[in-house]
Design an enzyme around this catalytic site. Sequence first.
Site, mmCIF file in Angstrom:
data_model
loop_
_atom_site.group_PDB
_atom_site.id
_atom_site.type_symbol
_atom_site.label_atom_id
_atom_site.label_comp_id
_atom_site.label_asym_id
_atom_site.label_seq_id
_atom_site.Cartn_x
_atom_site.Cartn_y
_atom_site.Cartn_z
ATOM 1 N N GLU A 120 1.034 -0.866 -0.150
ATOM 2 C CA GLU A 120 -0.054 0.090 -0.406
ATOM 3 C C GLU A 120 1.216 1.470 0.443
ATOM 4 O OE1 GLU A 120 -1.655 0.275 4.048
ATOM 5 O OE2 GLU A 120 -2.968 -2.055 3.415
ATOM 6 N N LYS A 122 2.185 4.289 1.617
ATOM 7 C CA LYS A 122 2.757 4.690 3.079
ATOM 8 C C LYS A 122 2.403 6.644 2.647
ATOM 9 C CE LYS A 122 5.845 5.721 6.515
ATOM 10 N NZ LYS A 122 5.426 6.460 6.936
ATOM 11 N N ASP A 124 1.717 10.388 3.556
ATOM 12 C CA ASP A 124 2.377 10.851 4.580
ATOM 13 C C ASP A 124 0.881 11.939 5.609
ATOM 14 O OD1 ASP A 124 5.021 11.730 5.412
ATOM 15 O OD2 ASP A 124 5.503 13.611 4.060
ATOM 16 N N TYR A 237 -6.620 2.393 7.006
ATOM 17 C CA TYR A 237 -5.058 1.472 6.390
ATOM 18 C C TYR A 237 -5.079 0.119 7.251
ATOM 19 C CZ TYR A 237 -2.037 3.912 8.591
ATOM 20 O OH TYR A 237 -1.362 4.712 9.711
ATOM 21 N N LYS A 328 10.760 3.426 2.024
ATOM 22 C CA LYS A 328 10.837 4.641 2.147
ATOM 23 C C LYS A 328 11.789 5.250 0.204
ATOM 24 C CE LYS A 328 9.900 6.183 5.818
ATOM 25 N NZ LYS A 328 10.617 7.121 6.919
ATOM 26 N N CYS A 422 9.015 49.554 -2.456
ATOM 27 C CA CYS A 422 8.588 48.480 -3.858
ATOM 28 C C CYS A 422 9.206 48.759 -5.152
ATOM 29 C CB CYS A 422 6.963 48.660 -3.906
ATOM 30 S SG CYS A 422 5.441 47.708 -5.131
ATOM 31 N N CYS A 425 6.949 50.186 -7.772
ATOM 32 C CA CYS A 425 5.945 50.692 -7.926
ATOM 33 C C CYS A 425 7.201 52.013 -7.150
ATOM 34 C CB CYS A 425 4.420 51.394 -7.708
ATOM 35 S SG CYS A 425 4.002 51.215 -5.493
ATOM 36 N N CYS A 440 3.053 46.397 0.138
ATOM 37 C CA CYS A 440 3.145 47.326 -0.729
ATOM 38 C C CYS A 440 2.043 48.322 -0.297
ATOM 39 C CB CYS A 440 3.458 47.375 -2.125
ATOM 40 S SG CYS A 440 3.569 48.706 -2.662
ATOM 41 N N CYS A 445 -0.641 50.596 -6.725
ATOM 42 C CA CYS A 445 0.880 49.725 -7.695
ATOM 43 C C CYS A 445 0.239 48.557 -8.815
ATOM 44 C CB CYS A 445 1.295 49.503 -6.665
ATOM 45 S SG CYS A 445 2.830 47.923 -6.491
HETATM 46 S S1 IVH Z 1 0.501 -0.013 9.113
HETATM 47 C C1 IVH Z 1 2.416 -1.456 13.592
HETATM 48 N N1 IVH Z 1 0.298 1.143 6.464
HETATM 49 O O1 IVH Z 1 3.427 5.234 8.737
HETATM 50 C C2 IVH Z 1 2.320 -0.242 12.406
HETATM 51 N N2 IVH Z 1 0.789 2.717 8.372
HETATM 52 O O2 IVH Z 1 6.188 5.411 9.414
HETATM 53 C C3 IVH Z 1 1.211 -0.240 11.524
HETATM 54 N N3 IVH Z 1 1.677 4.736 7.529
HETATM 55 O O3 IVH Z 1 2.744 6.122 12.106
HETATM 56 C C4 IVH Z 1 0.902 0.629 10.866
HETATM 57 N N4 IVH Z 1 0.540 5.019 5.678
HETATM 58 O O4 IVH Z 1 0.634 5.685 10.926
HETATM 59 C C5 IVH Z 1 0.373 1.509 7.725
HETATM 60 N N5 IVH Z 1 -0.457 2.280 3.987
HETATM 61 C C6 IVH Z 1 0.178 2.088 5.441
HETATM 62 C C7 IVH Z 1 0.532 3.438 6.308
HETATM 63 C C8 IVH Z 1 1.010 3.942 7.342
HETATM 64 C C9 IVH Z 1 0.987 5.560 7.059
HETATM 65 C C10 IVH Z 1 2.199 5.469 9.024
HETATM 66 C C11 IVH Z 1 1.729 5.098 9.996
HETATM 67 C C12 IVH Z 1 3.002 4.851 10.684
HETATM 68 C C13 IVH Z 1 3.972 5.650 10.184
HETATM 69 C C14 IVH Z 1 5.293 4.596 10.142
#
Ligand code: IVH
Length: 537
Positions: A120, A122, A124, A237, A328, A422, A425, A440, A445
């Site tokens: 999946e 990750k 942010d 998730y 990552k 400015c 102007c 300004c 302007c």
């Molecule tokens: S599973 C036991 N799935 O990334 C940990 N975490 O660096 C289960 N995060 O704080 C986490 N996307 O909150 C999981 N698809 C995803 C995620 C995800 C973002 C976050 C998570 C955690 C951080 C870890």
Amino acid sequence: MTASEMSLTRQAVAELAARIRYHQYRYYALDDPEISDQAFDALFEELRALEAAHPDLRTPDSPTQRVGGAIAARFEKTRHPALMLSLANAFHPGELLAWRDRLRRLLSEAERDRLAYVVEPKFDGLTVVLHYTDGVFSLGATRGDGEFGETITANLRTVRLLPLQIPADRAAGLAAPARLVVRGEVYVEKADFARFNQRQLEAGERAYANPRNFAAGSLRQLDSSITAARPLKLWVYQALIVERGPALSSHWEALAYLRSLGLPVCPDVQRFTDDEFDQVTAYVEAFSARRHDLPYEVDGLVIKVDSLLMQEELGFTGKDPRWALAYKYAAEEAITTLQDIVVNVGRTGAVTPNAVLAPVQVSGVMVKSATLHNEDYIRDLDIRIGDQVVIKRAGEVIPKVLRPLVDARDGSEQVWAMPATCPVCGAPLVRPAGEAATYCVNNACPEQLVRAVEYFVGRDAMDIAGFGIKQAELFVAQGFIHDLADIYQLPWEQIRQLEGYGDKRVENLMAGIEASKDRPIHRLLTALVIRFVGAVV
Ligand code: IVH
């Protein structure tokens, strides 16, 4: 007090103010404080006391003179039903293979044959834990320290994608579980983030450092109506607790179940069997390029063992589960020379400093300029002309300067100061007390006018087809537009004389302007560029 004592006090006040600004920056902009709230309050009190004893040392830009500078009061704490763990990181395909080997060693032969993975994005954003009791959203918390989170139920209720009842679609004939606790991520889409920050800067307000920080700041508001006005989104998730629901044996099934309840589950998930592990590594590498096209920020992928039973058996090491791994991607940063700092004038008159950079490639795009937000950002980070600077091009459209490389200085670097007038102007620039932005103040302007016209005719405002920045610049330069009302009394005969303005073009423009007269009143109010009046107000 002697002159030398006075000068020492002056220095102490300046140093204290600089420390406070630094910690405010860490807290508000980075959402990553370095010291406790108590320690921060103590610094703040010390400065207040010094200034009270020496009022002549109190400068208009002192942190004490700034409204909203104090750290927000606390939220209630919630104990999580299980520790909210983090994830071990991998950065190279080799680490991915090593992880898989370890899993295979820990599992029995029978299990190895059934081993499968779910991959999946990750996300942010900010981790949240959501509780549903008898199908009703009853509690929501931040991750906090993993054991206790901040209770932010009221703020989470304002997130439109979060169903307040499950199943969201009652007609589906599905029963609600007696208790459901899920983990997810609240985030902001890249485009929404860029739009919001742009508005903030133009209104002389603080800009957020990145979408993650924006999501976090929005969820931690004490006033839920502020959160409600923020474009927050959600992905769920992980099912942490399901009571009186279907028996779930895999993560893949759990995701399908959560989806069927109406919870937002990302469709961009893949399942691979252990035999297909070479496809996992290929997918991870291919995703690295594709993630830039997603509307939200992704800093990697999460690879999870699908079987919930195997997850349980594999357990944890320290604070990371053995059954999952975060892959990552390297941050999209680059180092280049800051050649100059120039200021741009916006529609409200706010002037924004911009970095002129020695051109550099960042994740495949040539970058020549970057935003520096405002005067305080430059001063707090001590960014100087001639510095080697770290720039980042994340999801945001406009790259930003993250920090200077202080150790790379040779002494020739120049401290920058906001110009007094400015650049367009020549009118004086003014920074109102308590604001981060400088303005300004000349209503006439020409640059302000061009920007105001551009905004007025733009998609967020009156949405006039065929009218854009080119027309704004041209009509202002030609003296056809002196204020916004002039858009409705353009000298069409003169426009027809201009190159490229044939009958068809002029007719389209006239039709676009005519159509804009039917826009609802809230659009007109937004379009007028009244300070503090935006789409939300
Ligand atoms: S599973 C036991 N799935 O990334 C940990 N975490 O660096 C289960 N995060 O704080 C986490 N996307 O909150 C999981 N698809 C995803 C995620 C995800 C973002 C976050 C998570 C955690 C951080 C870890």
